[in-house]
Design an enzyme around this catalytic site. Structure first.
Site, PDB file in Angstrom:
ATOM      1  N   GLU A 137       0.951   5.455  12.702  1.00 35.44           N
ATOM      2  CA  GLU A 137      -0.422   5.083  13.024  1.00 35.44           C
ATOM      3  C   GLU A 137      -0.557   3.596  13.308  1.00 35.44           C
ATOM      4  O   GLU A 137      -1.283   3.188  14.209  1.00 35.44           O
ATOM      5  CB  GLU A 137      -1.341   5.476  11.857  1.00 35.44           C
ATOM      6  CG  GLU A 137      -2.791   5.039  12.019  1.00 35.44           C
ATOM      7  CD  GLU A 137      -3.539   5.842  13.066  1.00 35.44           C
ATOM      8  OE1 GLU A 137      -4.646   5.421  13.434  1.00 35.44           O
ATOM      9  OE2 GLU A 137      -3.019   6.872  13.526  1.00 35.44           O
ATOM     10  N   ASP A 138       0.168   2.756  12.542  1.00 37.73           N
ATOM     11  CA  ASP A 138      -0.100   1.314  12.553  1.00 37.73           C
ATOM     12  C   ASP A 138       1.036   0.455  13.076  1.00 37.73           C
ATOM     13  O   ASP A 138       0.899  -0.767  13.121  1.00 37.73           O
ATOM     14  CB  ASP A 138      -0.443   0.844  11.125  1.00 37.73           C
ATOM     15  CG  ASP A 138      -1.709   1.496  10.594  1.00 37.73           C
ATOM     16  OD1 ASP A 138      -2.560   1.878  11.411  1.00 37.73           O
ATOM     17  OD2 ASP A 138      -1.832   1.631   9.365  1.00 37.73           O
ATOM     18  N   ASP A 146     -16.760  13.689 -29.603  1.00 38.33           N
ATOM     19  CA  ASP A 146     -17.051  13.977 -28.204  1.00 38.33           C
ATOM     20  C   ASP A 146     -16.285  13.064 -27.247  1.00 38.33           C
ATOM     21  O   ASP A 146     -16.362  13.248 -26.029  1.00 38.33           O
ATOM     22  CB  ASP A 146     -18.548  13.834 -27.926  1.00 38.33           C
ATOM     23  CG  ASP A 146     -19.364  14.928 -28.586  1.00 38.33           C
ATOM     24  OD1 ASP A 146     -18.828  16.040 -28.745  1.00 38.33           O
ATOM     25  OD2 ASP A 146     -20.520  14.671 -28.951  1.00 38.33           O
ATOM     26  N   HIS A 151       0.822  -1.221   0.000  1.00 35.56           N
ATOM     27  CA  HIS A 151       0.000   0.000   0.000  1.00 35.56           C
ATOM     28  C   HIS A 151       0.852   1.266   0.000  1.00 35.56           C
ATOM     29  O   HIS A 151       0.709   2.102  -0.899  1.00 35.56           O
ATOM     30  CB  HIS A 151      -0.966  -0.014   1.181  1.00 35.56           C
ATOM     31  CG  HIS A 151      -1.715   1.268   1.357  1.00 35.56           C
ATOM     32  ND1 HIS A 151      -2.624   1.737   0.443  1.00 35.56           N
ATOM     33  CD2 HIS A 151      -1.665   2.207   2.347  1.00 35.56           C
ATOM     34  CE1 HIS A 151      -3.123   2.893   0.849  1.00 35.56           C
ATOM     35  NE2 HIS A 151      -2.549   3.201   2.010  1.00 35.56           N
ATOM     36  N   ASP A 164      -3.336   8.311  -1.211  1.00 37.87           N
ATOM     37  CA  ASP A 164      -3.763   7.195  -0.359  1.00 37.87           C
ATOM     38  C   ASP A 164      -5.197   6.775  -0.684  1.00 37.87           C
ATOM     39  O   ASP A 164      -5.504   5.594  -0.838  1.00 37.87           O
ATOM     40  CB  ASP A 164      -3.642   7.626   1.102  1.00 37.87           C
ATOM     41  CG  ASP A 164      -4.244   6.612   2.064  1.00 37.87           C
ATOM     42  OD1 ASP A 164      -3.538   5.670   2.431  1.00 37.87           O
ATOM     43  OD2 ASP A 164      -5.430   6.774   2.435  1.00 37.87           O
ATOM     44  N   HIS A 199       3.975   6.911   5.695  1.00 39.23           N
ATOM     45  CA  HIS A 199       2.785   7.626   6.163  1.00 39.23           C
ATOM     46  C   HIS A 199       1.912   6.812   7.107  1.00 39.23           C
ATOM     47  O   HIS A 199       1.117   7.381   7.851  1.00 39.23           O
ATOM     48  CB  HIS A 199       1.970   8.148   4.972  1.00 39.23           C
ATOM     49  CG  HIS A 199       1.139   7.127   4.268  1.00 39.23           C
ATOM     50  ND1 HIS A 199       1.582   6.444   3.154  1.00 39.23           N
ATOM     51  CD2 HIS A 199      -0.114   6.682   4.497  1.00 39.23           C
ATOM     52  CE1 HIS A 199       0.635   5.630   2.731  1.00 39.23           C
ATOM     53  NE2 HIS A 199      -0.397   5.747   3.531  1.00 39.23           N
TER      54      HIS A 199
END
Length: 723
Positions: free
Chosen positions: A131-132, A310, A103, A192, A127
């Protein structure tokens, strides 16, 4: 990020975003890079063995994309950041069974393709670590420096903010505070979200829809305002597929059918353009730029059908600004231009830094119209990547990028974000900030209006003179008493159009103050927040004709006329009005000055007062749409009445004396008058008059029209929206 991470639909590598924002097919998976390699590299990160100083294979694509934009950029921070991230996330898996490190790698690759600088990419790899994992911000700062620490901290704070459609207003304010002054934090968040949207397929349908709606309502508008079109367009298509699967399927089929056509009018026109530019000796690259799915769908809905032209537009890339105009001149000379389609976003860039010339040419065979975008290579880079492509805000700028006072012009602080951060600080309460911000995010078009001094103001479509005043003067706009639009006096409620010239008239009275009614005419957060802030600080002030029947400078009643007499309906000179509300005090609204035999309606306001408006008054429609209940009203005794009239005439000697004499002969008492400076031998007069009998109004207007040189007399009233 963990809260939004989803299982990839398959273990294939994430396809990178190309320079034009399209998604390229994933490269064949190399046998030398199985999942085991990631574990081996992670062990090396912990044990400090032979990988020290080497570039791990896993970030080879990231470095390659980064060096394409920054050939001399250092890559050692990326190597060290990857090793720390991989070792920290080891053992964490996405729902598909992929190592979690895939990720942050994918997010970093997206940003590298857009041209982000090294510090942003380093923070992107890290990043999710704070947090993790067990990694701390202090460790990040010690290893990678304070700047990377700041960015990782900002992204971590964003992850804790629930800013979905049901979020409390205060949470979005926290998001902006977390972002701080550096949009690189928001850029990482957008990348993200793009990767999570790409890998949304294995989630439950209801969760897919929830995430897609948040993306649609908040993150796509933010991407638009930051100018990151490559992210915005792909996010739009991914949201489209989740929320409107049938429309998406049909649009995809139409695009495939068009691609299978034997003849391609866009390709033929591109060849014609190349020939024209070769003949003119203008070096240029002519490309066919396909429309993305949402764009094709919008065009089809707007026009009812789709022509082969178009499905895309032509993109002409040149080296210098002057070449853009040279290309335009050649196309308009050698081909048939559709002049109404021309827009110059180079001379007047959009609010999100976008610059291009837009035009269209008609094909000789069949009359099909082909849209053409003309820009330099640098403009194209900014058009696709927005603030992501504009560099590091901590790097000393070249001399030509410094401000006139020697201060740096921060490329990562576009005007929109600066205003956004100002709004969240200035808003008197979270609800005011939230409501105004959501209105601003919903705007998909901006207009440009010109000031008499040659400057410009960028405003949202539907903005009024009130918005222009606060955009130009900030809180000093409280003293605004009127405006001229394209040389003619106009009320502050006048809706502005693209290309209008606006001169704002400022009062000299230091006690000047905004009107509560201005809130109804304000469309920009800057104006709404400034007005609401003043009203909150001055309770009971700022009442308008809607509340007490009095008229104020700059409101819908008049054109720069201050009333000094009793308010309509508040004195003995007003005709009687009966209301279907016992014991109510009835007052005539100053915005439209109704007199018999006008058709009228009423609305209850605070204090047991009913304000009476002409049925056609613009305020009536707004109050109805706001849920205000109408009160039945009717004329009683028609004795007396006050009205404001606008007379338009040619310039001639003694005109004013003749006109006022005609009014006096009809029994009209002039309360106040304003005569504008002549313009092209024409002049406008505004008169507020008191009549002995309101039913005499038609006779008064006829008498005024009969004066030599007067060619029109009308009731002064608010201009309708769009006028």
């Amino acid at each position: 990020m963990n809260a939004e991470a989803a299982k990839p639909a398959s273990p294939a590598p994430v396809p990178p975003v190309t320079a034009l924002g399209a998604v390229t097919p994933p490269a064949p998976r190399r046998k030398s890079r199985p999942r085991l390699d990631l574990r081996r590299l992670g062990r090396a990160a912990l044990l400090g063995s032979g990988t020290r100083g080497r570039l791990p294979d896993a970030i080879g694509h990231v470095v390659e994309a980064h060096r394409a934009h920054h050939p001399d950029a250092p890559v050692d921070p990326l190597r060290r950041a990857y090793l720390l991230a991989e070792s920290s996330h080891r053992g964490q898996m996405r729902k598909s069974g992929e190592p979690y490190i895939t990720h942050p790698l994918a997010v970093t690759l997206i940003l590298a393709e857009l041209g982000a600088e090294t510090t942003t990419l380093t923070a992107s790899l890290l990043h999710d670590t704070v947090e993790d994992t067990d990694v701390t911000l202090d460790q990040v700062g010690a290893e990678f420096g304070e700047e990377v620490r700041y960015l990782v901290d900002g992204v971590t704070k964003l992850e804790k903010v629930d800013y979905g459609a049901a979020a409390e207003p205060e949470t979005f304010r926290k998001m902006l505070v977390a972002t701080g002054n550096d949009v690189r934090v928001m850029s990482i968040k957008l990348a993200d979200r793009l990767h999570n949207m790409r890998t949304l397929g294995v989630m439950r349908q209801e969760k897919q829809e929830r995430i897609a709606k948040v993306t649609r309502d908040v993150l796509i508008p933010l991407a638009e305002r930051l100018g990151v079109q490559a992210l915005k367009t792909e996010l739009e298509d991914l949201v489209f597929a989740v929320l409107h699967p049938e429309d998406h399927r049909r649009t995809k089929e139409l695009i495939a059918e068009n691609a299978a056509r034997a003849d391609d009018p866009l390709a033929a026109t591109a060849d014609e353009v190349r020939a024209v530019l070769r003949e003119a000796d203008i070096p240029a690259e002519v490309l066919i730029r396909p429309r993305h799915h949402v764009s094709v769908h919008r065009v089809g809905r707007k026009r009812g059908r789709l022509d082969a032209t178009d499905f895309g537009r032509l993109l002409v890339l040149v080296n210098e600004d002057a070449d853009c105009y040279a290309v335009l001149g050649e196309l308009h000379t050698c081909m048939t231009p559709v002049v109404s389609e021309f827009k110059d976003f180079i001379a007047v860039p959009k609010f999100n830094l976008y610059q291009s010339l837009h035009t269209a040419v008609a094909r000789e065979n069949g009359g099909q119209v082909v849209e053409v975008l003309i820009r330099t290579h640098q403009m194209h880079k900014v058009a696709e990547a927005g603030v992501v492509a504009l560099g590091n805000p901590y790097t000393a700028p070249p001399e030509d990028q410094a401000g006139g006072d020697g201060e740096r012009v921060d490329p990562t602080r576009p005007g929109w974000l600066s205003r956004l951060l100002d709004w969240q600080r200035a808003a008197p309460d979270p609800d005011t900030f939230w409501s105004t911000l959501r209105e601003d995010l919903a705007q998909d078009r901006e207009i440009t209006v010109f000031r008499p001094d040659g400057g410009t103001l960028g405003l949202p479509d539907g903005a009024t003179c009130v918005d222009a005043a606060y955009a130009q003067y900030g809180e000093d706009a409280h003293a605004c008493i009127g405006a001229r639009v394209n040389g003619r006096l106009a009320t502050l409620s006048t809706v502005l159009r693209d290309g209008d010239t606006v001169q704002l008239l400022m009062g000299q009275d230091p006690a000047s103050e905004p009107s509560r009614e201005w809130l109804e005419h304000a469309h920009t957060p800057a104006a709404r927040i400034a007005i609401q802030r003043w009203l909150t600080a001055h309770p009971g002030r700022g009442d308008t004709a809607e509340d007490d029947g009095s008229a104020r400078p700059g409101t819908d009643e008049g054109l720069v006329v201050r009333r000094t007499e009793d308010t309509p309906g508040g004195g003995a000179d007003a005709p009687a009005v009966l209301a279907d509300l016992p014991d109510a005090t009835v007052r005539l609204a100053g915005c439209c000055t109704p007199v018999p035999p006008d058709e009228i309606t009423g609305f209850a306001v605070r204090g047991g007062v009913v304000t009476v408006h002409r049925a056609g008054c613009a305020v009536v429609a707004r109050m109805k749409s706001g849920g205000r209940a109408e009160i039945g009203v009717r004329w009683g005794d028609t004795t007396g009445g006050r009205v404001t009239l606008l007379a338009e005439s040619f310039v001639r000697p003694h005109l004013l004396a003749d006109l006022t004499e005609a009014m006096a002969l009809e029994g009209a008492e002039i309360v106040s008058a304003t005569v504008e400076p002549p313009d092209r031998q024409r002049v406008r007069h505004t008169y507020t008059v008191r009549l002995p009998d309101a039913t005499h109004l038609p006779a008064l207007m006829r008498a005024m029209r009969n004066v030599a040189g007067v060619y029109d007399v009308s009731r002064a009233q608010p201009q309708a929206a769009g006028g």
